[in-house]
Motif scaffolding. Structure first.
Motif, mmCIF file in Angstrom:
data_model
loop_
_atom_site.group_PDB
_atom_site.id
_atom_site.type_symbol
_atom_site.label_atom_id
_atom_site.label_comp_id
_atom_site.label_asym_id
_atom_site.label_seq_id
_atom_site.Cartn_x
_atom_site.Cartn_y
_atom_site.Cartn_z
ATOM 1 N N LYS A 1 0.823 -1.214 0.000
ATOM 2 C CA LYS A 1 0.000 0.000 0.000
ATOM 3 C C LYS A 1 0.857 1.265 0.000
ATOM 4 N N LYS A 2 2.180 1.080 0.079
ATOM 5 C CA LYS A 2 3.082 2.232 0.104
ATOM 6 C C LYS A 2 3.745 2.383 -1.262
ATOM 7 N N ARG A 3 3.552 3.523 -1.870
ATOM 8 C CA ARG A 3 4.075 3.750 -3.220
ATOM 9 C C ARG A 3 5.597 3.914 -3.183
ATOM 10 N N PRO A 4 6.334 3.112 -3.962
ATOM 11 C CA PRO A 4 7.798 3.264 -3.996
ATOM 12 C C PRO A 4 8.196 4.556 -4.704
ATOM 13 N N ASP B 1 -0.303 6.818 -10.644
ATOM 14 C CA ASP B 1 -1.111 5.688 -10.180
ATOM 15 C C ASP B 1 -0.872 4.462 -11.052
ATOM 16 N N ALA B 2 -0.694 4.705 -12.348
ATOM 17 C CA ALA B 2 -0.443 3.592 -13.264
ATOM 18 C C ALA B 2 0.888 2.910 -12.939
ATOM 19 N N ASP B 3 1.886 3.716 -12.613
ATOM 20 C CA ASP B 3 3.190 3.158 -12.229
ATOM 21 C C ASP B 3 3.059 2.315 -10.959
ATOM 22 N N PHE B 4 2.287 2.817 -9.999
ATOM 23 C CA PHE B 4 2.115 2.108 -8.739
ATOM 24 C C PHE B 4 1.395 0.771 -8.952
ATOM 25 N N GLN B 5 0.352 0.782 -9.759
ATOM 26 C CA GLN B 5 -0.389 -0.450 -10.040
ATOM 27 C C GLN B 5 0.497 -1.476 -10.743
ATOM 28 N N GLN B 6 1.360 -0.985 -11.640
ATOM 29 C CA GLN B 6 2.272 -1.891 -12.329
ATOM 30 C C GLN B 6 3.288 -2.480 -11.355
ATOM 31 N N TRP B 7 3.709 -1.677 -10.387
ATOM 32 C CA TRP B 7 4.656 -2.172 -9.383
ATOM 33 C C TRP B 7 4.008 -3.248 -8.513
ATOM 34 N N VAL B 8 2.772 -3.016 -8.070
ATOM 35 C CA VAL B 8 2.058 -4.011 -7.266
ATOM 36 C C VAL B 8 1.912 -5.312 -8.052
ATOM 37 N N GLY C 1 1.220 -8.101 6.456
ATOM 38 C CA GLY C 1 -0.227 -8.257 6.534
ATOM 39 C C GLY C 1 -0.997 -7.071 5.994
ATOM 40 N N ILE C 2 -0.300 -6.177 5.278
ATOM 41 C CA ILE C 2 -0.931 -4.945 4.797
ATOM 42 C C ILE C 2 -1.459 -5.154 3.372
ATOM 43 N N PHE C 3 -2.731 -4.816 3.157
ATOM 44 C CA PHE C 3 -3.321 -4.951 1.822
ATOM 45 C C PHE C 3 -4.611 -4.133 1.768
ATOM 46 N N ASP C 4 -5.137 -3.992 0.581
ATOM 47 C CA ASP C 4 -6.470 -3.407 0.398
ATOM 48 C C ASP C 4 -7.235 -4.275 -0.603
ATOM 49 N N ASP C 5 -8.490 -3.948 -0.833
ATOM 50 C CA ASP C 5 -9.319 -4.777 -1.712
ATOM 51 C C ASP C 5 -8.787 -4.801 -3.139
ATOM 52 N N ALA C 6 -8.197 -3.696 -3.588
ATOM 53 C CA ALA C 6 -7.675 -3.654 -4.963
ATOM 54 C C ALA C 6 -6.513 -4.634 -5.116
ATOM 55 N N THR C 7 -5.619 -4.666 -4.122
ATOM 56 C CA THR C 7 -4.501 -5.617 -4.158
ATOM 57 C C THR C 7 -5.011 -7.052 -4.118
ATOM 58 N N VAL D 1 -10.236 -19.725 10.202
ATOM 59 C CA VAL D 1 -10.759 -19.856 8.840
ATOM 60 C C VAL D 1 -11.941 -20.798 8.862
ATOM 61 N N THR D 2 -13.040 -20.351 8.274
ATOM 62 C CA THR D 2 -14.227 -21.179 8.135
ATOM 63 C C THR D 2 -14.563 -21.303 6.654
ATOM 64 N N TRP D 3 -15.633 -22.048 6.385
ATOM 65 C CA TRP D 3 -16.061 -22.242 4.991
ATOM 66 C C TRP D 3 -16.337 -20.901 4.308
ATOM 67 N N ASP D 4 -16.882 -19.945 5.053
ATOM 68 C CA ASP D 4 -17.311 -18.666 4.470
ATOM 69 C C ASP D 4 -16.198 -17.624 4.409
ATOM 70 N N THR D 5 -15.030 -17.907 4.971
ATOM 71 C CA THR D 5 -13.944 -16.927 4.948
ATOM 72 C C THR D 5 -13.499 -16.673 3.507
ATOM 73 N N PRO D 6 -13.455 -15.414 3.059
ATOM 74 C CA PRO D 6 -12.979 -15.132 1.693
ATOM 75 C C PRO D 6 -11.559 -15.655 1.488
ATOM 76 N N ASN D 7 -11.314 -16.225 0.326
ATOM 77 C CA ASN D 7 -9.990 -16.792 0.045
ATOM 78 C C ASN D 7 -8.891 -15.739 0.038
ATOM 79 N N GLY D 8 -9.252 -14.497 -0.152
ATOM 80 C CA GLY D 8 -8.259 -13.427 -0.165
ATOM 81 C C GLY D 8 -7.985 -12.828 1.192
ATOM 82 N N LYS D 9 -8.664 -13.360 2.241
ATOM 83 C CA LYS D 9 -8.503 -12.803 3.590
ATOM 84 C C LYS D 9 -8.424 -13.915 4.630
#
Length: 437
Positions: free
Chosen positions: A216-219, A225-232, A259-265, A285-293
């Motif tokens: 979440k920290k831009r290098p 923003d496009a550069d940052f998305q490409q870096w991620v 452990g740092i992230f956002d929904d876009a990542t 973790v349960t059956w309903d836990t999102p796979n991304g979290k």
């Protein structure tokens, strides 16, 4: 037209109709009395002679039909269709570095780690690979009602030197999350040789980014923003490809740095093919836990708090607050301490078994402390007879699963921690369907 002609036409017409044999014979006799003999109907053309190949095919068809007709119906019904158990709960432990002596949050002493793994072993809580959890979430297989997954981040050599021998001794699978810039570079990083050896003994490999920087920290180099998305994207994708190419594996799991992230990542990671993304949020973790979290409990070297939270399941208490008894534990006289029915690892045919535990050899028991739990049901209303000191539970319906896991907890004294005995038995479903002799 002459009457005799009409008679002949009637003969031929009726000859083509079913159920008119008597009328046909009478008309034929009238025609014969008049001196007229009707012409026989034209013969059907002869069937062509079959070639040897056609004869062979005809023989196979006839034999197949005979076998199909003669095949007996099975006496035993088919086993019940696969039924996914969505009530399981998984606790993922997260570790970092190991030393002979620890004591800091991210550094754990080898002796402490062994004590924790021994406690898990004694608790009978199964340790399973992360890949099994994901297969369960896909609906491909069942996992134990309660289970633990062990993970380790970064790729410190201490994992290979101190943690790996313990895990190998206990037969516990585990996952290491590696980041590209800290693999096989010398110093305290693990080498490819060490990683590959661990992979031969229960180790799965996940990605931990390229640089281990916060996603979440831009290098500095990413001005737009496009550069940052490409870096991620490169942090996610390049690290996975690096591991897959060097280890010749599929790398479907990712651990967010810090452990740092956002929904876009998270969405980007899932879109490029990651199946699971683990955090540092202390949640099971349960059956309903999102796979991304998928939550993890990060275990610290200077505190047991997270380890106790991670190993506490549905009121059972953490593995450090209970004394776990093996099912075949004996007293100082060599006598079986607890008589269990069905016996541990027994195979029974009853689908409505009676579960009993005879506690006479235990001594004093606090009746209100007795709790029986059954996988898939949770706590059940077991009865306790103080005179016989037998805990009993009768299944109210027929079991559909092949394995039943039971745990029984009790206290000998209100001031002492609860003691737990766990065991499993199996049901021979096919035999259960057979009629009684």
């Amino acid at each position: 037209m002459r009457p005799i002609t009409l008679i002949l036409l009637a003969v031929f017409a009726l000859g083509t109709l079913p159920g008119c044999k008597r009328i046909q014979d009478k008309l034929r006799r009238l025609a014969e009395q008049s001196g007229v003999t009707p012409k026989p109907p034209p013969l059907k053309p002869a069937e062509p002679v079959l070639t040897p190949e056609e004869q062979a095919i005809e023989k196979k068809l006839q034999e197949s039909a005979m076998l199909a007709a003669a095949a007996p119906e099975p006496d035993v019904p088919k086993a019940p269709a696969f039924e996914l158990n969505k009530s399981a709960v998984v606790s993922i432990l997260g570790y970092h570095d190991f030393r002979e002596r620890g004591g800091s949050p991210m550094l754990i002493a080898a002796t402490k780690f062994r004590e924790q793994m021994q406690a898990i072993k004694d608790s009978k809580i199964p340790v399973i690979p992360l890949s099994d959890v994901m297969a369960w979430k896909k609906g491909e297989k069942n996992i134990p009602e309660e289970a633990i997954v062990i993970t380790m981040d970064d790729g410190w050599e201490g994992v290979y030197t101190f943690a790996y021998p313990v895990l190998r001794d206990f037969g516990f699978p585990f996952t290491v999350y590696l980041y590209k810039k800290y693999v096989n570079i010398g110093g305290r990083s693990m080498s490819w040789t060490q990683i590959k050896e661990m992979m031969q003994n229960g180790c799965e490999v996940g990605s931990h980014s390229v640089s281990h920087e916060s996603l979440k920290k831009r290098p500095k180099g990413a001005k737009t923003d496009a550069d940052f998305q490409q870096w991620v994207l490169s942090e996610l994708k390049d690290s996975r490809e690096f591991l897959e190419q060097n280890l010749n594996i599929k790398c479907p799991s990712f651990a967010y740095p810090f452990g740092i992230f956002d929904d876009a990542t998270m969405e980007t990671a899932l879109q490029i093919g990651y199946e699971s993304l683990v955090t540092v949020n202390g949640q099971k973790v349960t059956w309903d836990t999102p796979n991304g979290k998928l939550g993890r409990y990060i275990v610290h070297g200077d505190s047991d708090t997270n380890f106790k939270l991670a190993t506490s399941f549905r009121g059972r208490g953490d593995v450090g607050s209970n004394k776990f008894l093996v099912a075949d534990a004996k007293n100082d006289k060599g006598e079986q301490l607890i008589q269990l029915t069905p016996k541990p690892d027994a195979v029974i045919t009853s689908r409505m078994p009676v579960i009993e535990a005879d506690l006479k050899k235990i001594g004093t028991i606090v009746p209100d402390s007795i709790k029986m739990r059954i996988a898939g049901l949770g706590t059940v209303p077991a009865s306790y007879d103080p005179a016989t000191m037998i805990v009993r539970f009768q299944f109210p319906y027929k079991l559909r699963r092949e394995e039943c896991a039971v745990s029984l907890s009790f206290q000998r004294d209100p001031a002492q921690p609860a003691e737990v005995v766990s065991w499993r038995f199996k049901i021979d479903l096919a035999a259960a369907y057979l009629p009684a002799p």
